[in-house]
Design a protein around this motif. Structure first.
Motif, PDB file in Angstrom:
ATOM      1  N   GLY A  58       0.807  -1.210   0.000  1.00 43.75           N
ATOM      2  CA  GLY A  58       0.000   0.000   0.000  1.00 43.75           C
ATOM      3  C   GLY A  58       0.840   1.260   0.000  1.00 43.75           C
ATOM      4  N   GLU A  59       0.302   2.300  -0.619  1.00 39.05           N
ATOM      5  CA  GLU A  59       0.969   3.603  -0.667  1.00 39.05           C
ATOM      6  C   GLU A  59      -0.059   4.717  -0.565  1.00 39.05           C
ATOM      7  N   TRP A  60       0.362   5.817   0.049  1.00 36.49           N
ATOM      8  CA  TRP A  60      -0.441   7.028   0.026  1.00 36.49           C
ATOM      9  C   TRP A  60      -0.093   7.763  -1.263  1.00 36.49           C
ATOM     10  N   VAL A  61      -1.105   8.040  -2.064  1.00 37.03           N
ATOM     11  CA  VAL A  61      -0.927   8.612  -3.399  1.00 37.03           C
ATOM     12  C   VAL A  61      -1.630   9.971  -3.451  1.00 37.03           C
ATOM     13  N   GLU A  62      -1.060  10.890  -4.230  1.00 37.81           N
ATOM     14  CA  GLU A  62      -1.703  12.194  -4.412  1.00 37.81           C
ATOM     15  C   GLU A  62      -3.157  12.010  -4.826  1.00 37.81           C
ATOM     16  N   ARG A  63      -4.024  12.807  -4.258  1.00 43.77           N
ATOM     17  CA  ARG A  63      -5.446  12.737  -4.608  1.00 43.77           C
ATOM     18  C   ARG A  63      -5.701  13.642  -5.808  1.00 43.77           C
ATOM     19  N   ASP A  64      -5.100  13.207  -6.904  1.00 40.93           N
ATOM     20  CA  ASP A  64      -5.165  13.923  -8.160  1.00 40.93           C
ATOM     21  C   ASP A  64      -5.543  12.900  -9.219  1.00 40.93           C
ATOM     22  N   SER A  65      -6.465  13.227 -10.097  1.00 43.08           N
ATOM     23  CA  SER A  65      -6.957  12.230 -11.058  1.00 43.08           C
ATOM     24  C   SER A  65      -5.835  11.668 -11.927  1.00 43.08           C
ATOM     25  N   LEU A  66      -4.869  12.485 -12.310  1.00 48.06           N
ATOM     26  CA  LEU A  66      -3.758  12.003 -13.129  1.00 48.06           C
ATOM     27  C   LEU A  66      -2.889  11.005 -12.357  1.00 48.06           C
ATOM     28  N   ALA A  67      -2.557  11.333 -11.091  1.00 46.13           N
ATOM     29  CA  ALA A  67      -1.742  10.435 -10.272  1.00 46.13           C
ATOM     30  C   ALA A  67      -2.482   9.133  -9.991  1.00 46.13           C
ATOM     31  N   ILE A  68      -3.772   9.217  -9.746  1.00 48.38           N
ATOM     32  CA  ILE A  68      -4.570   8.014  -9.467  1.00 48.38           C
ATOM     33  C   ILE A  68      -4.633   7.131 -10.704  1.00 48.38           C
ATOM     34  N   ASP A  91     -15.040  12.498   2.059  1.00 47.08           N
ATOM     35  CA  ASP A  91     -15.768  13.196   1.007  1.00 47.08           C
ATOM     36  C   ASP A  91     -17.051  12.445   0.652  1.00 47.08           C
ATOM     37  N   GLY A  92     -17.478  11.563   1.542  1.00 50.91           N
ATOM     38  CA  GLY A  92     -18.707  10.812   1.305  1.00 50.91           C
ATOM     39  C   GLY A  92     -18.467   9.462   0.649  1.00 50.91           C
ATOM     40  N   THR A  93     -17.239   9.200   0.239  1.00 47.72           N
ATOM     41  CA  THR A  93     -16.909   7.900  -0.338  1.00 47.72           C
ATOM     42  C   THR A  93     -16.229   7.053   0.734  1.00 47.72           C
ATOM     43  N   ASP A  94     -15.867   5.843   0.389  1.00 43.44           N
ATOM     44  CA  ASP A  94     -15.177   4.958   1.333  1.00 43.44           C
ATOM     45  C   ASP A  94     -13.664   5.106   1.252  1.00 43.44           C
ATOM     46  N   MET A  95     -13.168   6.113   0.548  1.00 42.41           N
ATOM     47  CA  MET A  95     -11.732   6.284   0.380  1.00 42.41           C
ATOM     48  C   MET A  95     -11.089   6.729   1.691  1.00 42.41           C
ATOM     49  N   SER A  96      -9.854   6.269   1.917  1.00 43.36           N
ATOM     50  CA  SER A  96      -9.065   6.713   3.060  1.00 43.36           C
ATOM     51  C   SER A  96      -8.306   7.957   2.639  1.00 43.36           C
ATOM     52  N   ILE A  97      -8.655   9.088   3.207  1.00 48.36           N
ATOM     53  CA  ILE A  97      -8.070  10.363   2.800  1.00 48.36           C
ATOM     54  C   ILE A  97      -7.311  10.974   3.967  1.00 48.36           C
ATOM     55  N   VAL A  98      -6.053  11.327   3.732  1.00 53.77           N
ATOM     56  CA  VAL A  98      -5.232  12.052   4.696  1.00 53.77           C
ATOM     57  C   VAL A  98      -4.636  13.222   3.931  1.00 53.77           C
ATOM     58  N   GLY A  99      -5.074  14.414   4.267  1.00 53.89           N
ATOM     59  CA  GLY A  99      -4.606  15.607   3.562  1.00 53.89           C
ATOM     60  C   GLY A  99      -4.996  15.550   2.098  1.00 53.89           C
ATOM     61  N   ASP A 100      -4.003  15.635   1.213  1.00 50.77           N
ATOM     62  CA  ASP A 100      -4.281  15.578  -0.216  1.00 50.77           C
ATOM     63  C   ASP A 100      -3.864  14.231  -0.800  1.00 50.77           C
ATOM     64  N   THR A 101      -3.897  13.186   0.031  1.00 47.42           N
ATOM     65  CA  THR A 101      -3.535  11.846  -0.436  1.00 47.42           C
ATOM     66  C   THR A 101      -4.644  10.847  -0.146  1.00 47.42           C
ATOM     67  N   ILE A 102      -4.657   9.766  -0.940  1.00 46.97           N
ATOM     68  CA  ILE A 102      -5.553   8.646  -0.684  1.00 46.97           C
ATOM     69  C   ILE A 102      -4.705   7.383  -0.633  1.00 46.97           C
ATOM     70  N   TYR A 103      -5.272   6.336  -0.045  1.00 46.23           N
ATOM     71  CA  TYR A 103      -4.528   5.091   0.106  1.00 46.23           C
ATOM     72  C   TYR A 103      -4.895   4.136  -1.015  1.00 46.23           C
ATOM     73  N   MET A 104      -3.854   3.649  -1.720  1.00 48.78           N
ATOM     74  CA  MET A 104      -4.051   2.691  -2.803  1.00 48.78           C
ATOM     75  C   MET A 104      -3.194   1.465  -2.536  1.00 48.78           C
TER      76      MET A 104
END
Length: 187
Positions: A58-68, A91-104
Motif C-alpha cells: 500500500g501507498e499514500w498517493v496524491e489525490r489527483d486524477s492524473l496520479a490516481i 468526502d462521502g466515499t469509502d476512500m481513506s483520505i489524509v490531507g491531499d492523499t488517498i490510500y491505494m
C-alpha cells in the motif's frame, strides 16, 4: 496564555500551568518529545496501515486524477477495506483520505516488478559500464557513449576504459613494487 490541567497529588487536586509542567520535565524528556515531534512520529503513526495482508503493498498517493490513473495503470486500486479507520477527512466515499492523499494498494508481485523496472531505468541512465553490462544493456549502443568515442577519436584523445580491481596480499604487493623498481632502474 497558559493552559491549565488538573493533577492528582494524592493529598488533593492541584492545578499546574504549562510552564510548571515544562519545568517538571527533565531535559532528556523534553529532548525525547522534540525528537518524536520533529521526526513526524505522530503523523507517521496516523498514516501507518497495520492490518494490510502480506500479499498486498500500500501507498499514500496524491489525490489527483492524473496520479490516481497512473497508479491504476500500474496495477493499484483505491483501498476501501484496510485503511478507512486511518482517514482524517471524508468526502462521502469509502476512500481513506489524509490531507491531499488517498490510500491505494496493489499486489506485492506487481510492486516488485515496478521496483525492478525503476532500478533498470536508473542503471541505464546513471549506472557504470559494469552495472549496465551486468543487466545486459548494450554499452556501445548508448548514444552518449558513441558520441564521446567519436569526439575522442576526432580530438586524438585516448579512450581510457574503466578500471578493474583485484584483491592482493602483502607478498603480491611487495613483488609488484619490486618489479616496478626494477623496471625504473632498467630504463
Amino acid at each position: 496564555m497558559s493552559e491549565e490541567r488538573e493533577v492528582n497529588t494524592g493529598t488533593g487536586i492541584a492545578t499546574l500551568t504549562e510552564e510548571e509542567v515544562r519545568k517538571s520535565m527533565s531535559r532528556e524528556d523534553r529532548k525525547a518529545r522534540a525528537v518524536r515531534i520533529l521526526e513526524r512520529g505522530i503523523v507517521a503513526d496516523r498514516t501507518t496501515v497495520e492490518n494490510l495482508p502480506p500479499h498486498l503493498h500500500g501507498e499514500w498517493v496524491e489525490r489527483d486524477s492524473l496520479a490516481i490513473e497512473r497508479k491504476r495503470a500500474l496495477g493499484f486500486w483505491i483501498d476501501k477495506e484496510y485503511a478507512p479507520k486511518r482517514a482524517l477527512h471524508s468526502d462521502g466515499t469509502d476512500m481513506s483520505i489524509v490531507g491531499d492523499t488517498i490510500y491505494m494498494v496493489c499486489l506485492k508481485e506487481d510492486k516488485e516488478i515496478i521496483d525492478e523496472v525503476r532500478y533498470e531505468q536508473y542503471i541505464r541512465m546513471h549506472g557504470t559500464a559494469a552495472q549496465k553490462k551486468s543487466l545486459g544493456f548494450d554499452i556501445d549502443g548508448v548514444k552518449e557513449e558513441k558520441e564521446f568515442k567519436a569526439q575522442a577519436e576526432q580530438a586524438d584523445v585516448p579512450i581510457i576504459e574503466e578500471s578493474t580491481f583485484k584483491t592482493a596480499r602483502k607478498d603480491e604487493l611487495v613483488a609488484a613494487l619490486q618489479g616496478t623498481g626494477e623496471q625504473v632502474t632498467n630504463t
